[in-house]
Design an enzyme around this catalytic site. Structure first.
Site, mmCIF file in Angstrom:
data_model
loop_
_atom_site.group_PDB
_atom_site.id
_atom_site.type_symbol
_atom_site.label_atom_id
_atom_site.label_comp_id
_atom_site.label_asym_id
_atom_site.label_seq_id
_atom_site.Cartn_x
_atom_site.Cartn_y
_atom_site.Cartn_z
ATOM 1 N N ILE A 81 81.937 93.933 26.336
ATOM 2 C CA ILE A 81 82.614 93.190 25.260
ATOM 3 C C ILE A 81 84.102 93.399 25.471
ATOM 4 O O ILE A 81 84.594 94.501 25.309
ATOM 5 C CB ILE A 81 82.202 93.726 23.871
ATOM 6 C CG1 ILE A 81 80.695 93.485 23.660
ATOM 7 C CG2 ILE A 81 83.004 93.039 22.771
ATOM 8 C CD1 ILE A 81 80.179 94.065 22.367
ATOM 9 N N PRO A 82 84.808 92.347 25.904
ATOM 10 C CA PRO A 82 86.248 92.544 26.187
ATOM 11 C C PRO A 82 86.934 93.156 24.974
ATOM 12 O O PRO A 82 86.584 92.833 23.842
ATOM 13 C CB PRO A 82 86.759 91.122 26.438
ATOM 14 C CG PRO A 82 85.563 90.302 26.735
ATOM 15 C CD PRO A 82 84.409 90.956 26.036
ATOM 16 N N PHE A 86 86.321 90.524 19.141
ATOM 17 C CA PHE A 86 85.348 90.691 18.054
ATOM 18 C C PHE A 86 86.010 90.265 16.758
ATOM 19 O O PHE A 86 87.203 90.074 16.661
ATOM 20 C CB PHE A 86 84.879 92.142 17.952
ATOM 21 C CG PHE A 86 85.991 93.102 17.604
ATOM 22 C CD1 PHE A 86 86.326 93.343 16.269
ATOM 23 C CD2 PHE A 86 86.714 93.725 18.607
ATOM 24 C CE1 PHE A 86 87.366 94.191 15.952
ATOM 25 C CE2 PHE A 86 87.754 94.570 18.289
ATOM 26 C CZ PHE A 86 88.081 94.815 16.950
ATOM 27 N N LYS A 104 86.556 83.977 8.732
ATOM 28 C CA LYS A 104 86.562 84.827 9.924
ATOM 29 C C LYS A 104 87.875 85.592 9.968
ATOM 30 O O LYS A 104 88.948 84.986 9.838
ATOM 31 C CB LYS A 104 86.388 83.973 11.188
ATOM 32 C CG LYS A 104 86.328 84.788 12.460
ATOM 33 C CD LYS A 104 85.622 84.106 13.622
ATOM 34 C CE LYS A 104 86.373 82.988 14.229
ATOM 35 N NZ LYS A 104 85.770 82.512 15.511
ATOM 36 N N ASP A 190 81.004 78.014 25.213
ATOM 37 C CA ASP A 190 80.150 79.134 24.785
ATOM 38 C C ASP A 190 78.989 78.663 23.916
ATOM 39 O O ASP A 190 78.712 79.227 22.853
ATOM 40 C CB ASP A 190 81.003 80.188 24.036
ATOM 41 C CG ASP A 190 80.400 81.591 24.154
ATOM 42 O OD1 ASP A 190 80.871 82.502 23.424
ATOM 43 O OD2 ASP A 190 79.449 81.769 24.953
HETATM 44 N N1 LIG Z 1 81.854 83.332 15.472
HETATM 45 C C1 LIG Z 1 82.099 82.476 14.466
HETATM 46 N N2 LIG Z 1 83.191 81.729 14.343
HETATM 47 N N3 LIG Z 1 83.071 80.981 13.244
HETATM 48 C C2 LIG Z 1 81.887 81.306 12.684
HETATM 49 C C3 LIG Z 1 81.319 80.724 11.482
HETATM 50 C C4 LIG Z 1 81.842 79.664 10.764
HETATM 51 N N4 LIG Z 1 81.009 79.395 9.722
HETATM 52 C C5 LIG Z 1 79.948 80.257 9.752
HETATM 53 N N5 LIG Z 1 78.880 80.350 8.946
HETATM 54 C C6 LIG Z 1 77.936 81.279 9.205
HETATM 55 C C7 LIG Z 1 78.059 82.175 10.281
HETATM 56 C C8 LIG Z 1 77.015 83.173 10.567
HETATM 57 C C9 LIG Z 1 76.651 83.577 11.836
HETATM 58 N N6 LIG Z 1 75.641 84.460 11.719
HETATM 59 C C10 LIG Z 1 75.362 84.691 10.440
HETATM 60 C C11 LIG Z 1 74.414 85.534 9.841
HETATM 61 C C12 LIG Z 1 74.343 85.562 8.489
HETATM 62 C C13 LIG Z 1 75.197 84.742 7.745
HETATM 63 C C14 LIG Z 1 76.139 83.910 8.334
HETATM 64 C C15 LIG Z 1 76.209 83.891 9.676
HETATM 65 C C16 LIG Z 1 79.161 82.097 11.125
HETATM 66 C C17 LIG Z 1 80.116 81.127 10.853
HETATM 67 O O1 LIG Z 1 81.221 82.246 13.431
#
Ligand SMILES: Nc1nnc(-c2c[nH]c3ncc(-c4c[nH]c5ccccc45)cc23)o1
Length: 334
Positions: A81-82, A86, A104, A190
């Protein structure tokens, strides 16, 4: 700013792009910004009607509440993990309108302009909508559309392989997002189950931190670094000899195998404990067609053969695959 007046304002996507351009320059030390060094919140919110500023403030635990949701890592599925790749995604609730959002948190020193740029410039129903960004004490808070059903990876880890109809439902929507992004020359880089999140009505693409927009006069992107998550990478991307939007199609094919089997391609035949990297395997053995389950229908199998074609020129485009009869089940039942 007048005393007590905060530095957050309503604005357009152009205003938001100017803001993140300014702070991403600061993040990389190219320009000072007076507010950056104060405890002053600064930022731009796009939606006047459901994110309520108070005197130019949008403060955590005052104008908006955050609830920890998900720790996310970029390339978490890779052997490494760079540093700093995170973040954390929180559920955010506007205290006045109760609007539910994802937020985020990105440490400024790890912020990439493309983390927000692509979503600010390219809106689509299957791309997580951007609502705004606020810089507070060295952390950027990016407010977006929430996939409250979690990600496809969580669904697979908790419920196992998906039924074919579910795989088709998710794949169609990712292809609709890719058809739009690829028409703008954008490569996501990705595509994988953890970057597809679910709402009650749709599937939505997230995490554009590795995305690029190819120049208009070129159909090939020559990478400066290896971008993506190894198990889902295309052979041409691994070779680093130049690639195009078709690399996302191969990653979707790999993601479809993960949805159908419950495991990413390669990991069952080549366990991660014994294989710290899959790059050589992908180069020598792709495509992983033998990972397509016996139970997979012939029509869906042909979608996978097209999406996973070793030669990107012979791989189906997002538009072509959306026309495939296997991905239009309602029409071919008549
Ligand atoms: N890496 C990233 N960049 N933008 C997002 C993102 C935008 N809207 C989102 N809504 C839900 C989740 C989410 C991922 N795993 C989950 C497990 C439980 C609940 C929610 C989630 C992630 C996002 O994720």
């Amino acid at each position: 700013c007048p005393s007590g007046q905060g530095g957050v304002q309503y604005g357009s996507a152009t205003d938001l792009l100017a803001f993140i351009k300014r702070i991403s320059g600061t993040a990389h030390g190219t320009q000072a910004n007076s507010n950056i060094h104060l405890n002053q919140d600064t930022g731009v919110l796009l939606s006047k009607h459901d994110m309520i500023l108070q005197n130019g403030h949008y403060r955590i635990d005052s104008e908006v509440s955050l609830f920890p949701w998900k720790r996310i890592y970029r390339n978490a599925d890779s052997a490494h993990i760079p540093k700093g790749a995170f973040g954390r995604v929180h559920l955010a609730l506007d205290c006045v309108t109760r609007k539910r959002m994802a937020c985020k948190l990105i440490p400024l020193e790890h912020f990439r302009y493309s983390d927000v740029e692509i979503q600010a410039r390219f809106g689509h129903e299957n791309v997580a909508e951007l609502f705004g960004a606020i810089l507070r004490e060295g952390t950027l808070y990016v407010f977006m559309e929430a996939g409250e059903g979690g990600s496809v990876l969580e669904k697979l880890d908790s419920c196992g392989p998906m039924r074919e109809a579910e795989v088709i439902w998710v794949s169609r929507q990712v292809l609709q997002a890719l058809e739009y992004l690829h028409s703008k020359g954008v490569i996501h880089h990705d595509i994988k189950p953890s970057n597809i999140v679910l709402t009650s009505a749709k599937a939505v693409l997230v995490d554009f931190g590795l995305s690029v927009q190819m120049s208009e006069d070129s159909q090939v992107y020559n990478p400066k670094d290896l971008r993506g998550t190894e198990m889902y990478m295309s052979p041409e991307l691994v070779l680093c000899g130049g690639h195009n939007t078709k690399t996302d199609i191969y990653s979707l094919g790999s993601t479809m195998i993960h949805m159908l089997t419950g495991s990413a391609p390669w990991v069952r035949r080549f366990p991660r404990t014994a294989y710290p990297s899959y790059l050589y395997i992908i180069h020598k053995l792709a495509p992983p067609l033998e990972e397509i389950p016996e139970s997979c229908s012939t029509p869906l199998r042909s979608v996978l053969h097209s999406a996973l074609h070793r030669n990107p020129a012979r791989r189906g485009s997002a538009s072509a695959l959306l026309q495939h009869h296997a991905l239009n089940p309602t029409t071919n039942q008549t």
